[in-house]
Motif scaffolding. Structure first.
Motif, short mmCIF file in Angstrom:
data_model
loop_
_atom_site.label_atom_id
_atom_site.label_comp_id
_atom_site.label_asym_id
_atom_site.label_seq_id
_atom_site.Cartn_x
_atom_site.Cartn_y
_atom_site.Cartn_z
N LEU A 114 0.93 -1.17 -0.17
CA LEU A 114 0.08 0.02 0.00
C LEU A 114 0.92 1.31 0.13
N ASP A 115 0.33 2.31 -0.15
CA ASP A 115 1.15 3.61 -0.41
C ASP A 115 1.75 4.07 1.09
N ASP A 116 1.00 3.52 2.13
CA ASP A 116 1.41 3.84 3.36
C ASP A 116 2.62 2.76 3.95
N SER A 117 3.31 1.85 2.97
CA SER A 117 3.96 0.72 3.22
C SER A 117 3.68 -0.51 3.86
N ARG A 118 2.27 -0.43 4.23
CA ARG A 118 1.85 -1.57 4.61
C ARG A 118 1.58 -2.42 3.76
N ILE A 119 1.39 -3.92 4.10
CA ILE A 119 1.42 -4.79 3.29
C ILE A 119 -0.21 -5.55 3.45
N PHE A 120 -1.03 -5.33 2.42
CA PHE A 120 -2.46 -5.89 2.28
C PHE A 120 -2.45 -7.53 2.11
N THR A 121 -3.02 -8.22 3.13
CA THR A 121 -2.61 -9.68 3.15
C THR A 121 -3.96 -10.18 3.26
N CYS A 122 -4.27 -11.11 2.39
CA CYS A 122 -5.45 -12.08 2.53
C CYS A 122 -5.11 -13.36 2.65
N GLY A 123 -6.02 -14.21 3.32
CA GLY A 123 -5.77 -16.00 3.45
C GLY A 123 -7.20 -16.46 3.05
N THR A 124 -7.05 -17.80 2.64
CA THR A 124 -8.47 -18.49 2.42
C THR A 124 -9.19 -18.83 3.72
N ARG A 125 -8.57 -19.08 4.79
CA ARG A 125 -9.18 -19.14 6.06
C ARG A 125 -10.08 -20.20 6.08
N ALA A 126 -10.14 -21.42 5.59
CA ALA A 126 -11.07 -22.46 5.52
C ALA A 126 -12.20 -22.10 4.76
N PHE A 127 -11.84 -21.71 3.67
CA PHE A 127 -12.92 -21.07 2.67
C PHE A 127 -13.79 -20.02 3.14
N LYS A 128 -13.33 -19.28 4.28
CA LYS A 128 -13.88 -18.05 4.34
C LYS A 128 -12.87 -17.09 4.24
N PRO A 129 -12.49 -16.36 3.10
CA PRO A 129 -11.55 -15.52 3.15
C PRO A 129 -11.64 -14.31 3.95
N LEU A 130 -10.25 -13.92 4.57
CA LEU A 130 -10.19 -12.69 5.47
C LEU A 130 -8.74 -12.08 5.00
N CYS A 131 -8.90 -10.76 5.37
CA CYS A 131 -7.73 -9.83 4.85
C CYS A 131 -7.46 -9.06 6.09
N THR A 132 -6.19 -8.58 6.06
CA THR A 132 -5.64 -7.86 7.06
C THR A 132 -4.50 -6.93 6.63
N HIS A 133 -3.69 -6.59 7.50
CA HIS A 133 -2.32 -5.79 7.04
C HIS A 133 -1.33 -6.18 7.93
N LEU A 134 -0.12 -6.13 7.21
CA LEU A 134 1.18 -6.52 7.77
C LEU A 134 1.98 -5.50 7.72
N LEU A 135 2.81 -5.12 9.03
CA LEU A 135 4.03 -4.16 9.10
C LEU A 135 5.26 -4.63 9.35
N PHE A 136 6.01 -4.28 8.50
CA PHE A 136 7.52 -4.39 8.68
C PHE A 136 8.31 -3.22 9.27
N LYS A 137 8.71 -3.75 10.63
CA LYS A 137 9.28 -2.42 11.39
C LYS A 137 10.44 -3.03 12.19
N GLU A 138 11.47 -2.70 12.10
CA GLU A 138 12.92 -2.75 13.07
C GLU A 138 13.00 -4.47 12.85
N GLY A 139 12.90 -4.80 11.60
CA GLY A 139 13.53 -6.24 11.20
C GLY A 139 12.49 -7.07 11.48
N SER A 140 11.09 -6.85 11.70
CA SER A 140 10.36 -8.07 12.23
C SER A 140 9.01 -7.64 11.53
N VAL A 141 8.00 -8.66 11.40
CA VAL A 141 6.72 -8.54 10.59
C VAL A 141 5.77 -8.52 11.88
#
Length: 681
Positions: A114-141
C-alpha cells in the motif's frame, strides 16, 4: 546381428541431432553448476504468494498458515516469520462441509504493498477468506488485529485461480470486479465471461500519451470457453480492456463495468487443430511513450484429436504492442444474432464509447463520467462485449517456439549495453524447474543465451519476479524459493566465449582478465560486442593445448568422446582437414566412433562451431593423438569391441536423457583455443 544394431543406433542419434539443433539454448547449466541461493523450510510448503519490496530490502512469501520475510540480498537469511492459522472451530466447520483437512487451512494468497508501506494480506481461512495488514518494522513482521472481509479479494480455496492488482481490482473465477468505495463487476452473462481463468491484470497510464487526454486503461488477460465458436468447450485466450475511472452506469449497468470490451489474443504456432492457451504475462512499460509498451506472454499448445500422430506439446513466447491492442478496440464489434452465432455488427449507430475511454472531446459534450453516458449507449455496450478484430503479435508470429516444453511465467528486463543501446532480456520458466534466458532483436530475432536449472527436482515454477535494481531473479515452486543473479558472467571462461555469447549483462574486463557484469563499467575497462561478437579485440590467448594420447587396435571401433560446455554443434578435424563421415568415421553429437586403419593415425581435434553474423567461430574442445597398431590376439580385439559397443549404449542413453529431460552442462570441460573465419556462402 550386433553390427546391424550398432548401425541403427548411429542413425537414431544422428537424426535426433539434426532435427532439433536450431531450437536448443546455446548453453544448458544443470542445478549443481548454477550459482544460486535456495530457501527451503521444513513444514512450510504450498507457497501461494510472493512480494518483492526493494524499498526495505525484503522478500515476502506466503504459504500455508504463515508469512515469512527473507533478505532480498540473500534469501537464505530469514528475517521474520508470522503465523496466521485457522481456529479449531473454523476447521471443524470447514470439515463438516465436506472439505479436506489440508484445504481447511489458511493459505496466504494475496500480498500487496500500500501507499503507506503496509502490506495488504489475504488468506483463504478455511473457505472464509479474510484480509488484514502486515507491518515490517525494525526487522520483524507484525499483523494488525483489525480484519476485513476477504470475499472478492481472495480466493475461497487454495486451488482456485486468482489474480489481483493493488488498486482494488480483483478477479474470481466468474467475475472481474473492483472492490472498495466504487464497487463494479462484470455483467452476469456468458457473452461477457464464459468460465474464465484469470492470468493477469495490468494498469496502463494511457492518459500520458493520449492526444485527447483519454482516461487510463486496465488490461485483463484470461482464457475462457469461446462463445463465438461452434466447437463445444473450445477455450480461447483473451485480453479485455476497461477504463480505470469507470464508475458504472446510471440505471442501466449500475455498479457494472460500462467499458468492458474483449478481443481474441492470437499467438499462431503448433499443428493445425492444436489449442494454444495463455499461461503468463509481463508488462514492459515504455517510460517515454506508454503506447509503445509491450506485453510479453507465454503460451502452451497441446495436440488435439485432429493432429497428426507425430504431434507433441509446444510452447511459445509472443509479444503485443499496447497501441495495437487499442487499435483493435477502436474497430468493429460482433453482434449475437442467435445463440452461439456472432456476426459483424452492422447497426446504424456508431458509438465512440466504450471504444475509447472518456476523453476531452466527450467531456466537452458533458460526458464527465460513465454515469453521464446515455442509456442507449449503455444498452449497446451490455450486448456487445466482443470485438471482431484479433490482437496479433508484433512480428505476426511468436518470438520463440519450442517443442516438448511447458512454459509458465515470464519476466523481462531492460538492459543498457556499453554502447548505450537497450536490449530486452527475457527469463522464461517452465514446469520442470528450468528458466531460459533469451534476448530478441529486429535483426537477429530471438536467441536463447542459456537455460538454467533452478530446482533439483522437476517441478513447476509458480512465481517469477525480477529486481532490476539489484539484478536478482526470484522464483518459487510450491516448496522452495530460489535467488539467481542475472548478472553472473562467471560461466564464460575466456574473452572469446564472453563476447561470442553476446550476453547484454556481460563484458570482458581488461584489467581483471575475467568476464564480468558490464553495468556501471566504462568502455575503457570493458570489452563488449553485442552486434556480431567480434573477438578481434580480445587479448591474445596462450592456452596450452590439451592433447590425449590414445592407442587403437586396427579395425576395432572405439568411441572418442567430446563434451563441450555449450550445446553448439561439433565438428572434427583430422590432421588439419575437416573430417567427413565414412565407413571408418561415424560422427555423433557427443563424439566420434573410429574404426581405424593404419592410415588413420594422427591428430584428431573436436571443436564447436558457432556462426554469428556470417562469421564462423571455432573452439577446440579436445584433441586426440591417435596411434594404431595390429591387435595382439583375437580375444583382445573382442574385448575392445565389446567396450566400444558399451560406449555406444552409453551415448544412446545420454541422448535419450537429453531429449527426455534437459541437456546437462559440462562446466569445466577443456577449452583449447579459438579461431574465427568468415563463413563461405
Amino acid at each position: 546381428m550386433m553390427k546391424s544394431q550398432v548401425a541403427l543406433l548411429y542413425v537414431l542419434i544422428i537424426v535426433s541431432e539434426g532435427s532439433a539443433q536450431s531450437l536448443i539454448p546455446r548453453r544448458s547449466v544443470s542445478f549443481s553448476d548454477v550459482n544460486l541461493k535456495l530457501f527451503k523450510q521444513r513444514n512450510f510448503d504450498s507457497l501461494s504468494s510472493l512480494l518483492v519490496r526493494e524499498d526495505i530490502g525484503q522478500l515476502f512469501i506466503g504459504g500455508r498458515g504463515k508469512v515469512i520475510s527473507l533478505s532480498l540480498d540473500d534469501i537464505t537469511k530469514k528475517t521474520s516469520e508470522i503465523k496466521w492459522m485457522v481456529s479449531s472451530g473454523e476447521k471443524s466447520e470447514c470439515l463438516a462441509r465436506g472439505r479436506s483437512i489440508e484445504d481447511c487451512k489458511n493459505y496466504i494468497t494475496t500480498l500487496h504493498t500500500l501507499d503507506d508501506s503496509r502490506i495488504f494480506t489475504c488468506g483463504t481461512r478455511a473457505f472464509k477468506p479474510l484480509c488484514t495488514h502486515l507491518l515490517f518494522k525494525e526487522g520483524s513482521v507484525t499483523m494488525e488485529t483489525t480484519t476485513q472481509e476477504g470475499t472478492g479479494r481472495a480466493p475461497f480455496g487454495p486451488h482456485e485461480d486468482f489474480a489481483s492488482l493493488m488498486d482494488d481490482f480483483m478477479k474470481k473465477r466468474k467475475v472481474f470486479m473492483r472492490t472498495g468505495s466504487t464497487y463494479l463487476s462484470t455483467e452476469d452473462k456468458i457473452s461477457w465471461f464464459n468460465d474464465p481463468i484469470m492470468i493477469s491484470i495490468n494498469a496502463a497510464e494511457t492518459s500520458k500519451s493520449s492526444k485527447y487526454n483519454e482516461d487510463d486503461n486496465l488490461f485483463v488477460f484470461f482464457t475462457e470457453i469461446a462463445v463465438e465458436e461452434r466447437r463445444s468447450n473450445l477455450r480461447l485466450s483473451r485480453v479485455a480492456r476497461v477504463c480505470k475511472k469507470d464508475l458504472g452506469g446510471f440505471a442501466i449497468l449500475e455498479r457494472k463495468w460500462t467499458s468492458f470490451l474483449k478481443a481474441r489474443l492470437d499467438c499462431p504456432f503448433g499443428d493445425t487443430g492444436s489449442l494454444s492457451l495463455l499461461q503468463g504475462v509481463f508488462f514492459l512499460k515504455d517510460e517515454n511513450n506508454v503506447t509503445e509498451s509491450l506485453f510479453y506472454t507465454t503460451f502452451t499448445s497441446s495436440p488435439s484429436i485432429v493432429s497428426t500422430p507425430s504431434s507433441c506439446s509446444q510452447s511459445a513466447v509472443c509479444a503485443y504492442k499496447l497501441s495495437d491492442i487499442q487499435q483493435v478496440y477502436r474497430g468493429n464489434l460482433l453482434n449475437e444474432i442467435s445463440p452461439g452465432v456472432w456476426v459483424k455488427d452492422v447497426g446504424t449507430e456508431s458509438y465512440t464509447y466504450p471504444r475509447s475511454c472518456i476523453n476531452d472531446e466527450m467531456r466537452a459534450k458533458g460526458v464527465k463520467t460513465s454515469q453521464n453516458i446515455p442509456g442507449k449507449t449503455l444498452e449497446f455496450t451490455r450486448n456487445h462485449p466482443l470485438m471482431e478484430g484479433v490482437v496479433t503479435p508484433i512480428t505476426g508470429k511468436p518470438l520463440l517456439v519450442r517443442s516438448m516444453a511447458q512454459f509458465s511465467k515470464i519476466v523481462v528486463d531492460k538492459v543498457t549495453s556499453l554502447d548505450g543501446q537497450q536490449h530486452n532480456v527475457m527469463f522464461i520458466s517452465n514446469n520442470s524447474g528450468w528458466v531460459q534466458k533469451a534476448v530478441w532483436s529486429d535483426v537477429d530475432g530471438l536467441r536463447i543465451i542459456e537455460e538454467l536449472q533452478l530446482f533439483q527436482d522437476p517441478q513447476p515454477i509458480r512465481f517469477l519476479q525480477l529486481s532490476s535494481r539489484s539484478g536478482q531473479l526470484y522464483s518459487t515452486t510450491r516448496t522452495a524459493v530460489a535467488q539467481l543473479s542475472v548478472r553472473d558472467c562467471s560461466r564464460y571462461r575466456s574473452c572469446a566465449d564472453c563476447l561470442i555469447a553476446r550476453d547484454p549483462y556481460c563484458g570482458w574486463n581488461r584489467r581483471t582478465g575475467l568476464c564480468a557484469a558490464a553495468a556501471g563499467a566504462s568502455k575503457l575497462s570493458m570489452i563488449q560486442n553485442l552486434i556480431d561478437g567480434d573477438v578481434g579485440t580480445c587479448p591474445s590467448s596462450h592456452l596450452s593445448k590439451q592433447i590425449t594420447d590414445i592407442h587403437l587396435t586396427l579395425d576395432v571401433a572405439q568411441f572418442l568422446p567430446c563434451n563441450p560446455d555449450t550445446n553448439l554443434p561439433i565438428s572434427w578435424r583430422f590432421s588439419g582437414s575437416i573430417l567427413k563421415p565414412s565407413p571408418r568415421h561415424t560422427l555423433l553429437s557427443q563424439g566420434l566412433v573410429l574404426k581405424p586403419s593404419l592410415t588413420d593415425q594422427g591428430l584428431y581435434t573436436c571443436e564447436t562451431v558457432e556462426v554469428v553474423k556470417g562469421r564462423k567461430h571455432r573452439k577446440a574442445v579436445i584433441q586426440y593423438n591417435v596411434k594404431v597398431s595390429e591387435g595382439e590376439n583375437y580375444f583382445q580385439g573382442v574385448a575392445v569391441y565389446i567396450l566400444a559397443s558399451f560406449c555406444m549404449l552409453c551415448v544412446m542413453l545420454i541422448t535419450y536423457m537429453y531429449w527426455k529431460q534437459k541437456p546437462q552442462n559440462h562446466v569445466g570441460s577443456s577449452s583449447v583455443s579459438y579461431a574465427s573465419i568468415e563463413q563461405l556462402e
